[in-house]
Enzyme design. Structure first.
Site, PDB file in Angstrom:
ATOM      1  N   ASP A  82       1.024  -1.154  -0.081  1.00  0.00           N
ATOM      2  CA  ASP A  82      -0.068  -0.091   0.054  1.00  0.00           C
ATOM      3  C   ASP A  82       0.831   1.261   0.041  1.00  0.00           C
ATOM      4  O   ASP A  82       1.857   1.288   0.294  1.00  0.00           O
ATOM      5  CB  ASP A  82      -1.001   0.101   1.336  1.00  0.00           C
ATOM      6  CG  ASP A  82      -2.106  -0.838   1.190  1.00  0.00           C
ATOM      7  OD1 ASP A  82      -1.857  -1.812   0.464  1.00  0.00           O
ATOM      8  OD2 ASP A  82      -2.938  -0.774   2.167  1.00  0.00           O
ATOM      9  N   HIS A 132      -6.324   2.754  -3.993  1.00  0.00           N
ATOM     10  CA  HIS A 132      -6.018   3.147  -2.487  1.00  0.00           C
ATOM     11  C   HIS A 132      -6.461   4.639  -2.372  1.00  0.00           C
ATOM     12  O   HIS A 132      -5.760   5.026  -1.591  1.00  0.00           O
ATOM     13  CB  HIS A 132      -4.782   2.683  -2.144  1.00  0.00           C
ATOM     14  CG  HIS A 132      -4.415   2.647  -0.543  1.00  0.00           C
ATOM     15  ND1 HIS A 132      -5.556   2.201   0.338  1.00  0.00           N
ATOM     16  CD2 HIS A 132      -3.499   3.071   0.393  1.00  0.00           C
ATOM     17  CE1 HIS A 132      -4.961   2.244   1.207  1.00  0.00           C
ATOM     18  NE2 HIS A 132      -3.683   2.899   1.630  1.00  0.00           N
ATOM     19  N   HIS A 136      -5.558   9.683   0.079  1.00  0.00           N
ATOM     20  CA  HIS A 136      -5.377   9.137   1.246  1.00  0.00           C
ATOM     21  C   HIS A 136      -5.623   9.972   2.347  1.00  0.00           C
ATOM     22  O   HIS A 136      -4.660  10.395   3.438  1.00  0.00           O
ATOM     23  CB  HIS A 136      -3.644   8.432   1.291  1.00  0.00           C
ATOM     24  CG  HIS A 136      -3.547   7.705   2.095  1.00  0.00           C
ATOM     25  ND1 HIS A 136      -3.083   7.515   3.446  1.00  0.00           N
ATOM     26  CD2 HIS A 136      -3.453   6.486   1.825  1.00  0.00           C
ATOM     27  CE1 HIS A 136      -2.834   6.387   4.108  1.00  0.00           C
ATOM     28  NE2 HIS A 136      -3.168   5.430   2.909  1.00  0.00           N
ATOM     29  N   HIS A 228       3.517  -1.862   3.477  1.00  0.00           N
ATOM     30  CA  HIS A 228       3.462  -0.650   3.131  1.00  0.00           C
ATOM     31  C   HIS A 228       4.833  -0.098   2.354  1.00  0.00           C
ATOM     32  O   HIS A 228       5.927  -0.971   2.465  1.00  0.00           O
ATOM     33  CB  HIS A 228       3.458   0.548   4.216  1.00  0.00           C
ATOM     34  CG  HIS A 228       1.994   0.196   4.626  1.00  0.00           C
ATOM     35  ND1 HIS A 228       1.325  -0.638   5.582  1.00  0.00           N
ATOM     36  CD2 HIS A 228       0.767   0.805   4.352  1.00  0.00           C
ATOM     37  CE1 HIS A 228       0.342  -0.685   6.000  1.00  0.00           C
ATOM     38  NE2 HIS A 228      -0.327   0.439   5.221  1.00  0.00           N
TER      39      HIS A 228
HETATM   40 ZN   LIG Z   1      -2.437   3.559   2.966  1.00  0.00          ZN
END
Ligand SMILES: [Zn+2]
Length: 259
Positions: A82, A132, A136, A228
């Site tokens: 991510d 995503h 964010h 991540h």
């Molecule tokens: Zn994220």
């Protein structure tokens, strides 16, 4: 059923869920009126607790269906990375290549537009993209309304469709939060929400040892591993290096679902 159909979690009849949520509140009021506050108040508190729990718990499927593990028969795991693209992306791609591993990159729309060359490189090396959100909005995502959610998801969907030539089919919620308005937006864009079954909390301050210990506990065939990139602590590439070693030691491959 084809393997692809089992991966499909695009919300069906998403407005029904909203309707049921509204109906539950009318039900609580009726209960209060009929049975008094001794019954009505606990029922109200319980229903609100269920809403809060479902909003903050990434594995809850009350508001929106999600994929949280794959068929264990394949002796493979699904690596999901991510928050990119980031300064870590080139090193991550080299590492994946070295292990003949494939991953899905859940990228942020604004970051993809700032570094389209990194997104193209992700695709060129045979990996896959997921949505995503566009900006964010970490602290606000759980309370976004229908219009804001549509903007966050549609803007990134447009960006990634332009870069990849086809729309992504996966969506990952920001910090795993959902709310009752997400399902209709995902249904409109034919997106399946992807949760996870193994994570090490590597997005926040951590050491690679702590992260690996957490991931190791839940690493088994069919696991969806949450990782991540680009975190300020700077350990994301090292964490992936250790995850790859762990997978090799366990005889597990990193493959894309359905691949
Ligand atoms: Zn994220």
């Amino acid at each position: 059923m084809s393997p692809d159909a089992t991966l499909n979690r695009v919300p069906r009849r998403p407005h029904l869920r909203l309707g049921l949520l509204a109906a539950s509140q009318v039900g609580v009021l009726l209960l209060w009126w009929q049975a008094g506050w001794e019954v009505g108040l606990p029922a109200l508190l319980a229903s609100h607790l269920a809403v809060v729990w479902s909003t903050l718990n990434p594995r809850s499927q009350l508001f929106c269906p999600a994929l949280s593990r794959l068929d264990p028969a394949g002796q493979a795991v699904w690596l999901t990375i991510d928050d990119g693209p980031s300064q870590d992306t080139p090193a991550i791609l080299d590492l994946l290549d070295a292990h003949q591993a494939k991953a899905t990159f859940f990228v942020v729309g604004q970051r993809a537009r700032a570094h389209p060359e990194l997104v193209r490189e992700i695709l060129r090396r045979g990996h896959e993209l997921g949505n995503h959100s566009d900006s964010h909005p970490q602290t606000a995502f759980w309370r976004l309304g229908p219009g804001q959610l549509e903007h966050e998801i549609a803007a990134n969907q447009r960006t990634l469709t332009e870069l990849a030539g086809r729309p992504p089919r996966w969506f990952r919620s920001v910090v795993g939060h959902t709310n009752p308005f997400i399902a209709p937006v995902l249904a409109r864009h034919r997106l399946t929400r992807v949760a996870w079954s193994a994570r090490g909390f590597d997005g926040v301050d951590c050491t690679p040892e702590q992260v690996l210990a957490r991931i190791e506990r839940d690493l088994r065939p069919g696991a969806i591993v949450l990782l991540h990139e680009g975190a300020r602590h700077g350990h994301n590439v090292e964490i992936l290096r250790r995850v790859m070693a762990l997978l090799a030691a366990r005889g597990l491959a990193a493959r894309l679902p359905g691949g």
